[in-house]
Design a protein around this motif. Structure first.
Motif, PDB file in Angstrom:
ATOM      1  N   ARG A 164       9.222   3.296 -10.649  1.00  0.00           N
ATOM      2  CA  ARG A 164       8.074   3.462  -9.772  1.00  0.00           C
ATOM      3  C   ARG A 164       6.849   2.721 -10.329  1.00  0.00           C
ATOM      4  O   ARG A 164       6.065   2.112  -9.574  1.00  0.00           O
ATOM      5  CB  ARG A 164       7.756   4.941  -9.617  1.00  0.00           C
ATOM      6  N   ILE A 165       6.677   2.728 -11.647  1.00  0.00           N
ATOM      7  CA  ILE A 165       5.547   2.006 -12.260  1.00  0.00           C
ATOM      8  C   ILE A 165       5.699   0.505 -12.046  1.00  0.00           C
ATOM      9  O   ILE A 165       4.723  -0.200 -11.737  1.00  0.00           O
ATOM     10  CB  ILE A 165       5.444   2.352 -13.758  1.00  0.00           C
ATOM     11  N   GLY A 174      -0.307   0.358  -3.842  1.00  0.00           N
ATOM     12  CA  GLY A 174      -0.189   0.364  -5.299  1.00  0.00           C
ATOM     13  C   GLY A 174      -0.669   1.674  -5.900  1.00  0.00           C
ATOM     14  O   GLY A 174      -0.028   2.255  -6.786  1.00  0.00           O
ATOM     15  N   TRP A 175      -1.823   2.144  -5.409  1.00  0.00           N
ATOM     16  CA  TRP A 175      -2.337   3.423  -5.893  1.00  0.00           C
ATOM     17  C   TRP A 175      -1.389   4.582  -5.538  1.00  0.00           C
ATOM     18  O   TRP A 175      -1.124   5.456  -6.362  1.00  0.00           O
ATOM     19  CB  TRP A 175      -3.716   3.693  -5.294  1.00  0.00           C
ATOM     20  N   MET A 176      -0.896   4.594  -4.314  1.00  0.00           N
ATOM     21  CA  MET A 176       0.012   5.681  -3.902  1.00  0.00           C
ATOM     22  C   MET A 176       1.282   5.673  -4.766  1.00  0.00           C
ATOM     23  O   MET A 176       1.771   6.738  -5.171  1.00  0.00           O
ATOM     24  CB  MET A 176       0.382   5.517  -2.429  1.00  0.00           C
ATOM     25  N   THR A 177       1.796   4.490  -5.048  1.00  0.00           N
ATOM     26  CA  THR A 177       3.011   4.399  -5.870  1.00  0.00           C
ATOM     27  C   THR A 177       2.726   4.838  -7.299  1.00  0.00           C
ATOM     28  O   THR A 177       3.552   5.511  -7.952  1.00  0.00           O
ATOM     29  CB  THR A 177       3.557   2.959  -5.845  1.00  0.00           C
ATOM     30  N   TRP A 178       1.572   4.468  -7.806  1.00  0.00           N
ATOM     31  CA  TRP A 178       1.185   4.880  -9.162  1.00  0.00           C
ATOM     32  C   TRP A 178       1.067   6.408  -9.238  1.00  0.00           C
ATOM     33  O   TRP A 178       1.604   7.042 -10.152  1.00  0.00           O
ATOM     34  CB  TRP A 178      -0.139   4.215  -9.535  1.00  0.00           C
ATOM     35  N   TYR A 179       0.393   7.005  -8.255  1.00  0.00           N
ATOM     36  CA  TYR A 179       0.288   8.465  -8.248  1.00  0.00           C
ATOM     37  C   TYR A 179       1.667   9.118  -8.112  1.00  0.00           C
ATOM     38  O   TYR A 179       1.975  10.114  -8.759  1.00  0.00           O
ATOM     39  CB  TYR A 179      -0.609   8.924  -7.095  1.00  0.00           C
ATOM     40  N   ARG A 180       2.530   8.542  -7.251  1.00  0.00           N
ATOM     41  CA  ARG A 180       3.861   9.124  -7.029  1.00  0.00           C
ATOM     42  C   ARG A 180       4.695   9.090  -8.301  1.00  0.00           C
ATOM     43  O   ARG A 180       5.521   9.998  -8.537  1.00  0.00           O
ATOM     44  CB  ARG A 180       4.578   8.343  -5.916  1.00  0.00           C
ATOM     45  N   SER A 181       4.460   8.079  -9.184  1.00  0.00           N
ATOM     46  CA  SER A 181       5.233   7.995 -10.428  1.00  0.00           C
ATOM     47  C   SER A 181       4.983   9.202 -11.324  1.00  0.00           C
ATOM     48  O   SER A 181       5.835   9.566 -12.145  1.00  0.00           O
ATOM     49  CB  SER A 181       4.904   6.704 -11.195  1.00  0.00           C
ATOM     50  N   HIS A 182       3.813   9.842 -11.160  1.00  0.00           N
ATOM     51  CA  HIS A 182       3.503  11.019 -11.982  1.00  0.00           C
ATOM     52  C   HIS A 182       4.349  12.236 -11.596  1.00  0.00           C
ATOM     53  O   HIS A 182       4.427  13.202 -12.364  1.00  0.00           O
ATOM     54  CB  HIS A 182       2.013  11.372 -11.856  1.00  0.00           C
ATOM     55  N   GLU A 228      -9.858  13.402  -4.058  1.00  0.00           N
ATOM     56  CA  GLU A 228     -10.843  14.491  -3.977  1.00  0.00           C
ATOM     57  C   GLU A 228     -10.342  15.780  -4.626  1.00  0.00           C
ATOM     58  O   GLU A 228     -11.126  16.559  -5.172  1.00  0.00           O
ATOM     59  CB  GLU A 228     -11.193  14.760  -2.504  1.00  0.00           C
ATOM     60  N   THR A 229      -9.018  16.035  -4.563  1.00  0.00           N
ATOM     61  CA  THR A 229      -8.486  17.321  -5.017  1.00  0.00           C
ATOM     62  C   THR A 229      -7.669  17.250  -6.288  1.00  0.00           C
ATOM     63  O   THR A 229      -7.384  18.275  -6.909  1.00  0.00           O
ATOM     64  CB  THR A 229      -7.593  17.928  -3.924  1.00  0.00           C
ATOM     65  N   ASP A 230      -7.283  16.028  -6.659  1.00  0.00           N
ATOM     66  CA  ASP A 230      -6.390  15.848  -7.817  1.00  0.00           C
ATOM     67  C   ASP A 230      -5.034  16.521  -7.578  1.00  0.00           C
ATOM     68  O   ASP A 230      -4.315  16.829  -8.520  1.00  0.00           O
ATOM     69  CB  ASP A 230      -7.015  16.418  -9.095  1.00  0.00           C
ATOM     70  N   ASP A 231      -4.683  16.723  -6.336  1.00  0.00           N
ATOM     71  CA  ASP A 231      -3.422  17.382  -5.983  1.00  0.00           C
ATOM     72  C   ASP A 231      -2.456  16.323  -5.457  1.00  0.00           C
ATOM     73  O   ASP A 231      -2.711  15.689  -4.420  1.00  0.00           O
ATOM     74  CB  ASP A 231      -3.682  18.443  -4.914  1.00  0.00           C
ATOM     75  N   LEU A 232      -1.344  16.132  -6.171  1.00  0.00           N
ATOM     76  CA  LEU A 232      -0.374  15.099  -5.806  1.00  0.00           C
ATOM     77  C   LEU A 232       0.754  15.630  -4.929  1.00  0.00           C
ATOM     78  O   LEU A 232       1.622  14.862  -4.512  1.00  0.00           O
ATOM     79  CB  LEU A 232       0.240  14.489  -7.075  1.00  0.00           C
ATOM     80  N   SER A 233       0.745  16.900  -4.642  1.00  0.00           N
ATOM     81  CA  SER A 233       1.901  17.486  -3.950  1.00  0.00           C
ATOM     82  C   SER A 233       2.102  16.902  -2.556  1.00  0.00           C
ATOM     83  O   SER A 233       3.233  16.837  -2.044  1.00  0.00           O
ATOM     84  CB  SER A 233       1.748  19.010  -3.862  1.00  0.00           C
ATOM     85  N   GLY A 234       1.022  16.459  -1.912  1.00  0.00           N
ATOM     86  CA  GLY A 234       1.147  15.892  -0.574  1.00  0.00           C
ATOM     87  C   GLY A 234       2.017  14.657  -0.528  1.00  0.00           C
ATOM     88  O   GLY A 234       2.520  14.277   0.533  1.00  0.00           O
ATOM     89  N   LEU A 235       2.187  13.982  -1.685  1.00  0.00           N
ATOM     90  CA  LEU A 235       3.010  12.770  -1.735  1.00  0.00           C
ATOM     91  C   LEU A 235       4.478  13.055  -1.437  1.00  0.00           C
ATOM     92  O   LEU A 235       5.234  12.150  -1.096  1.00  0.00           O
ATOM     93  CB  LEU A 235       2.887  12.116  -3.119  1.00  0.00           C
TER      94      LEU A 235
END
Length: 459
Positions: A82-83, A64-72, A26-33
């Protein structure tokens, strides 16, 4: 697990991680990871998935999605581990059609799913399980959709999907969805083109020929049959040491012979099968099919020539086919049934030949009535006696056959010479004489001097 039930722990962790995933989307904010609580929940959920052998596709998809986002959030040049982990988590989802998946990972997931798809295709071809075959078609379609246009694997994947579609159509028989065959033909045509201008592989051409042949059997469109022969003949020419392609070509040629009765197709089919017999090693897996094909083609030939020798050889070829097929193999029982049919035809032909021999024992060596026979229509009688000679020529072999063919020609000529110009059967006499003369021309037998109708008595 601190008293928590297995399912309860799953629901608790999955709910927490999915909440973080929704925030990201919703926010495009990855910092919460990077929050310790989030990292702990992800780690605990991964442990739960590992304990359950990665069978939970919903958990795998979320992780899988969380790991993909975390790789960024990883430093440049350090994202690969991570990928790779994201791919490991998502591969089961990909193979089972669970979506959505990260777009940039789709080509890599396709590569990872290919070994499973290959194994699944082998099993689907070996087992008559419609559900397995449908799943195989869907998986190969997914892999192909996610294969880049310039990928060297594209031609191979096009062929595999086409093979699965063709198998589904063949097994469906008369109820097949012809769009499966249309798609398979398009895919195989694209596979040939995908080789970037290089010489197409013989397997692609042979497979295309087989799919065209399957569609011909459903639609009976002659152009499909002709094109199937063209493609398979080219495959055999590109791989002259392959008995398999020769067997396939012979089958297509026999099919056209059945449709159009052109003897050259049957001659070509027999030549292909005899070549395959010559070049195939004794333990070649196609041995049974080669001999069964020869048996079938020889039966076709016998139906045309009425030679018992062809039927005898057909029986012998079926015996070889059975001998080269292991006990319990699906084809062995079919070969035995065909062998029995050929033997029955041979027995009937032998009985008919014995009857013909008795009927022609008293035939005079020159055209004339059989002793004891009287006729008000000598021309028709002579024509009938010529017919007996013609049948005898078809039932016998070698010099006997040639002798009785000459006798038939002599009797047909005598019938024409005896008949009045307005005789009602004169056209039939001309036709029979022409057919017999054509048979002599095809046999290569020497033509007796004009007017010489005498022959040495052979009975």
């Amino acid at each position: 697990m601190h008293g928590e039930s297995k399912d309860g722990l799953r629901e608790e962790l999955l709910s927490a991680v999915m909440g973080e995933l929704r925030v990201i989307e919703e926010t495009d904010d990855l910092s919460g990871l990077l929050r310790p609580e989030t990292e702990e929940n992800v780690a605990r959920l991964e442990s739960w998935l590992d304990e359950n052998d990665y069978a939970d596709l919903t958990v795998g998809l979320v992780l899988g999605w969380m790991t993909w986002y975390r790789s960024h959030l990883d430093p440049a040049g350090a994202r690969e581990p991570r990928i790779r982990r994201a791919l490991e988590l998502l591969i089961n989802c990909y193979e089972n059609g669970v979506t959505p998946l990260p777009g940039p990972l789709l080509p890599y997931l396709a590569n990872g799913a290919e070994p499973v798809a290959v194994d699944q295709l082998r099993r689907a071809l070996a087992l008559d399980e419609p559900g397995l075959l449908d799943h195989t078609v869907t998986l190969w379609q997914r892999i192909l959709d996610d294969t880049p246009a310039d990928s060297p694997a594209r031609a191979w994947r096009l062929s595999n999907l086409a093979g699965a579609l063709n198998t589904r159509a063949v097994r469906a028989g008369s109820g097949a969805d012809v769009t499966d065959l249309d798609s398979a033909i398009e895919l195989l045509t694209a596979a040939v083109a995908a080789r970037d201008g290089a010489t197409p592989g013989p397997s692609d051409l042979a497979n295309l020929g087989q799919v065209l042949l399957t569609r011909y059997r459903l639609r009976e469109t002659r152009s499909d049959l002709d094109e199937a022969i063209v493609k398979t003949r080219r495959a055999a020419a590109l791989s002259p040491d392959s008995p398999t392609f020769l067997v396939l070509l012979a089958g297509a040629l026999r099919e056209r012979f059945a449709a159009a009765a052109d003897p050259s197709d049957l001659t070509d089919a027999l030549a292909c099968l005899r070549t395959a017999d010559r070049i195939a090693p004794p333990d070649h897996p196609e041995r049974g099919k080669i001999h069964a094909g020869l048996g079938a083609a020889l039966r076709d030939l016998a139906a045309r020539t009425h030679r018992t020798a062809d039927l005898g050889e057909a029986v012998a070829q079926y015996d070889l086919a059975i001998g080269h097929t292991p006990e319990g193999h699906a084809d062995r029982e079919g070969y035995a049934a065909l062998r029995a049919e050929a033997q029955a035809e041979l027995d009937r032909a032998d009985d008919a030949r014995d009857i013909l021999r008795r009927m022609t024992e008293k035939m005079p060596p020159v055209p004339g009535p059989v002793p004891g026979q009287e006729s008000d229509d000598p021309a028709s009688t002579l024509m009938g006696l010529g017919g007996l000679c013609r049948l005898r020529s078809q039932a016998d072999d070698g010099p006997e056959a040639a002798h009785w063919l000459e006798m038939a020609i002599s009797y047909y000529r005598a019938a024409l010479a005896t008949a009045e110009p307005d005789h009602p059967k004169r056209a039939d006499m001309l036709s029979l004489l022409g057919t017999a003369l054509a048979a002599r021309g095809l046999s290569g037998a020497p033509v007796p001097p004009e007017g010489n109708t005498e022959t040495n008595g052979v009975s």
